[in-house]
Design a protein around this motif. Sequence first.
Motif, PDB file in Angstrom:
ATOM      1  N   LEU A 135       0.826  -1.210   0.000  1.00  0.00           N
ATOM      2  CA  LEU A 135       0.000   0.000   0.000  1.00  0.00           C
ATOM      3  C   LEU A 135       0.859   1.259   0.000  1.00  0.00           C
ATOM      4  O   LEU A 135       0.573   2.227  -0.709  1.00  0.00           O
ATOM      5  N   ASP A 136       1.932   1.246   0.784  1.00  0.00           N
ATOM      6  CA  ASP A 136       2.815   2.409   0.824  1.00  0.00           C
ATOM      7  C   ASP A 136       3.501   2.631  -0.517  1.00  0.00           C
ATOM      8  O   ASP A 136       3.717   3.767  -0.935  1.00  0.00           O
ATOM      9  N   GLY A 137       3.851   1.532  -1.212  1.00  0.00           N
ATOM     10  CA  GLY A 137       4.469   1.675  -2.521  1.00  0.00           C
ATOM     11  C   GLY A 137       3.539   2.316  -3.529  1.00  0.00           C
ATOM     12  O   GLY A 137       3.963   3.146  -4.340  1.00  0.00           O
ATOM     13  N   ALA A 138       2.254   1.939  -3.476  1.00  0.00           N
ATOM     14  CA  ALA A 138       1.286   2.549  -4.395  1.00  0.00           C
ATOM     15  C   ALA A 138       1.118   4.039  -4.103  1.00  0.00           C
ATOM     16  O   ALA A 138       1.074   4.865  -5.020  1.00  0.00           O
ATOM     17  N   VAL A 139       1.036   4.397  -2.814  1.00  0.00           N
ATOM     18  CA  VAL A 139       0.894   5.810  -2.454  1.00  0.00           C
ATOM     19  C   VAL A 139       2.174   6.584  -2.774  1.00  0.00           C
ATOM     20  O   VAL A 139       2.122   7.725  -3.251  1.00  0.00           O
ATOM     21  N   SER A 140       3.334   5.974  -2.528  1.00  0.00           N
ATOM     22  CA  SER A 140       4.602   6.643  -2.824  1.00  0.00           C
ATOM     23  C   SER A 140       4.771   6.888  -4.321  1.00  0.00           C
ATOM     24  O   SER A 140       5.330   7.916  -4.723  1.00  0.00           O
ATOM     25  N   THR A 141       4.305   5.959  -5.137  1.00  0.00           N
ATOM     26  CA  THR A 141       4.363   6.173  -6.583  1.00  0.00           C
ATOM     27  C   THR A 141       3.537   7.388  -6.983  1.00  0.00           C
ATOM     28  O   THR A 141       3.988   8.228  -7.774  1.00  0.00           O
ATOM     29  N   GLY A 151      -1.907  13.084 -13.774  1.00  0.00           N
ATOM     30  CA  GLY A 151      -2.306  13.494 -15.118  1.00  0.00           C
ATOM     31  C   GLY A 151      -3.103  12.411 -15.831  1.00  0.00           C
ATOM     32  O   GLY A 151      -4.140  12.677 -16.441  1.00  0.00           O
ATOM     33  N   VAL A 152      -2.617  11.157 -15.702  1.00  0.00           N
ATOM     34  CA  VAL A 152      -3.337  10.043 -16.322  1.00  0.00           C
ATOM     35  C   VAL A 152      -4.686   9.830 -15.655  1.00  0.00           C
ATOM     36  O   VAL A 152      -5.733   9.734 -16.327  1.00  0.00           O
ATOM     37  N   SER A 153      -4.702   9.741 -14.331  1.00  0.00           N
ATOM     38  CA  SER A 153      -5.961   9.456 -13.634  1.00  0.00           C
ATOM     39  C   SER A 153      -6.957  10.604 -13.774  1.00  0.00           C
ATOM     40  O   SER A 153      -8.170  10.365 -13.880  1.00  0.00           O
ATOM     41  N   GLN A 353     -13.333   7.460  -1.537  1.00  0.00           N
ATOM     42  CA  GLN A 353     -14.319   8.005  -2.464  1.00  0.00           C
ATOM     43  C   GLN A 353     -15.534   8.556  -1.725  1.00  0.00           C
ATOM     44  O   GLN A 353     -16.056   9.614  -2.079  1.00  0.00           O
ATOM     45  N   ALA A 354     -15.977   7.854  -0.687  1.00  0.00           N
ATOM     46  CA  ALA A 354     -17.132   8.333   0.075  1.00  0.00           C
ATOM     47  C   ALA A 354     -16.804   9.621   0.820  1.00  0.00           C
ATOM     48  O   ALA A 354     -17.607  10.573   0.839  1.00  0.00           O
ATOM     49  N   LEU A 355     -15.622   9.691   1.430  1.00  0.00           N
ATOM     50  CA  LEU A 355     -15.252  10.898   2.160  1.00  0.00           C
ATOM     51  C   LEU A 355     -15.156  12.107   1.237  1.00  0.00           C
ATOM     52  O   LEU A 355     -15.430  13.240   1.658  1.00  0.00           O
ATOM     53  N   LEU A 401      -7.969  10.340  -7.199  1.00  0.00           N
ATOM     54  CA  LEU A 401      -7.113   9.954  -6.072  1.00  0.00           C
ATOM     55  C   LEU A 401      -7.039   8.439  -5.876  1.00  0.00           C
ATOM     56  O   LEU A 401      -6.010   7.934  -5.397  1.00  0.00           O
ATOM     57  N   THR A 402      -8.088   7.726  -6.221  1.00  0.00           N
ATOM     58  CA  THR A 402      -8.135   6.293  -5.902  1.00  0.00           C
ATOM     59  C   THR A 402      -7.727   5.380  -7.055  1.00  0.00           C
ATOM     60  O   THR A 402      -7.269   4.258  -6.812  1.00  0.00           O
ATOM     61  N   LEU A 403      -7.877   5.829  -8.283  1.00  0.00           N
ATOM     62  CA  LEU A 403      -7.508   4.978  -9.414  1.00  0.00           C
ATOM     63  C   LEU A 403      -6.033   4.588  -9.395  1.00  0.00           C
ATOM     64  O   LEU A 403      -5.698   3.418  -9.620  1.00  0.00           O
ATOM     65  N   PRO A 404      -5.086   5.504  -9.101  1.00  0.00           N
ATOM     66  CA  PRO A 404      -3.678   5.083  -9.025  1.00  0.00           C
ATOM     67  C   PRO A 404      -3.413   4.090  -7.908  1.00  0.00           C
ATOM     68  O   PRO A 404      -2.528   3.241  -8.032  1.00  0.00           O
ATOM     69  N   ILE A 405      -4.163   4.170  -6.812  1.00  0.00           N
ATOM     70  CA  ILE A 405      -3.943   3.238  -5.711  1.00  0.00           C
ATOM     71  C   ILE A 405      -4.357   1.830  -6.124  1.00  0.00           C
ATOM     72  O   ILE A 405      -3.629   0.853  -5.890  1.00  0.00           O
ATOM     73  N   SER A 406      -5.519   1.699  -6.737  1.00  0.00           N
ATOM     74  CA  SER A 406      -5.984   0.373  -7.165  1.00  0.00           C
ATOM     75  C   SER A 406      -5.026  -0.253  -8.173  1.00  0.00           C
ATOM     76  O   SER A 406      -4.632  -1.425  -8.036  1.00  0.00           O
TER      77      SER A 406
END
Length: 448
Positions: A135-141, A151-153, A353-355, A401-406
């Motif tokens: 999870l940290d790697g996805a957020v760090s990216t 830009g992509v998301s 997404q809900a928040l 915000l969430t698409l890059p994490i998934s």
Amino acid sequence: MTDTPGWASPGSAPSSEGREPGASDPAEPADRPGDTAPAPQPDANAQGPGVKWTKEQPPPGQWSAPTGAPSPNQPPPPGPGWGGRPPTGPGPGGYAGPPPGHGGYAAWGGGWGGPPPAAKPGVIPLRPLGVGEILDGAVSTMRTYWRTVLGVSLAVALFTTTTLVVVQGYVLNNALAQVQLGSRDANPEDVYRALPDIMIGTGVVAVIAAVAVIIATALLTTITSRAVLGRPVNIAEAWRDARPQLPRLFGLILLLGLIVVGVMAAGVLPGILVVLAGGSAAAGAGLLALGLLGAGVLATWLVIRFCLATPALMLERQSIVKAMSRSAKLVRGSWWRTFGILLLTGLIVRIVQALVSIPFTVIGAAVSGDGINDLLGTGGGHPSWMSLIIQGVGALIGSTLTLPISAGVTVLLYIDQRIRREALDLELARAAGVQTPGTGTPGPVPGS
């Protein structure tokens, strides 16, 4: 023979000649107590008490200095915390022990440190990862390469959200305006008349969203794989790398979708047949519920089994069938762990997404003509354009915000499974230009 002359791995046996191949003779001590004349030359292999110094010494690590005269090659006495006698075998300086720069052995206690940290040229260390590190790697990216990732998301989320607002405003609202679905006066004929428009509008939104998510996944997979090596990539480079695989990626997503739909249809078919054959309604409903449950379990198992097919197809340039086979191989034996990580990621994504979207939904309902009725879904089923636009802004921010994490978690989970099963960390270390993980000096760590 060992790679390094004069060194043997701890615990290794000496050679047949009593010496490790390639080992050099220790230097003769400068001062030898009690020697005033040249010493006799007894047999070099004599090990009995009282043997004097000779020019040819026994193999290092198999002798002790004369009483009262510590040898310069003698190892230091064991200090506190040593769990026992270290492994035998000659080493640097004539005593048994790990090679220089080695982190030591845990069984030796406090005399040596733990293993050295793994090399980390990018957003993750090159070793098997924990859930938090994935999870940290996805957020760090996303944080380190935010211009490219966001830009992509943002482009994908903007396209999807705009399509949703337009389709809902022009198609769904007109269809829902023909019938008050939440009203007691709703006529079944009106419902059937509005159903085709509702299905068409929903299908258009689903197809466009799927296409956008596929493209975003392809680009974010390339970006995340570069981030693991610590190499930045812009959108143009990501598109150039991902474009050749896009047709196969569309085919893969379509095939997986058809498999899931087929499994669900097979599950509900017995119950539907019982009802159509004039059987008991209760029996048909029970069989239908049981079929849905079984089909849902099987579909979930298949989705997790093939969840790593997308990164396998993109990063290994595999065909559709081989990518699915690779995913099944990597997930085998780790199904529950993979399921847990993806479930946790899905929960985090939904919460974020809900928040983000709830405040915009409340604001949209407040500025709309129906007010709280729109928020509760009792305002006639067709919110105003102002409410749709405000809610669309919230959905846009949440998706960005969430698409890059998934996507990032899926790619890092694929890399983690290959590290565990195929020692991919060695290949990644070579590709990143660092030494073997655990012995090299880690490079700069972006995003940490």
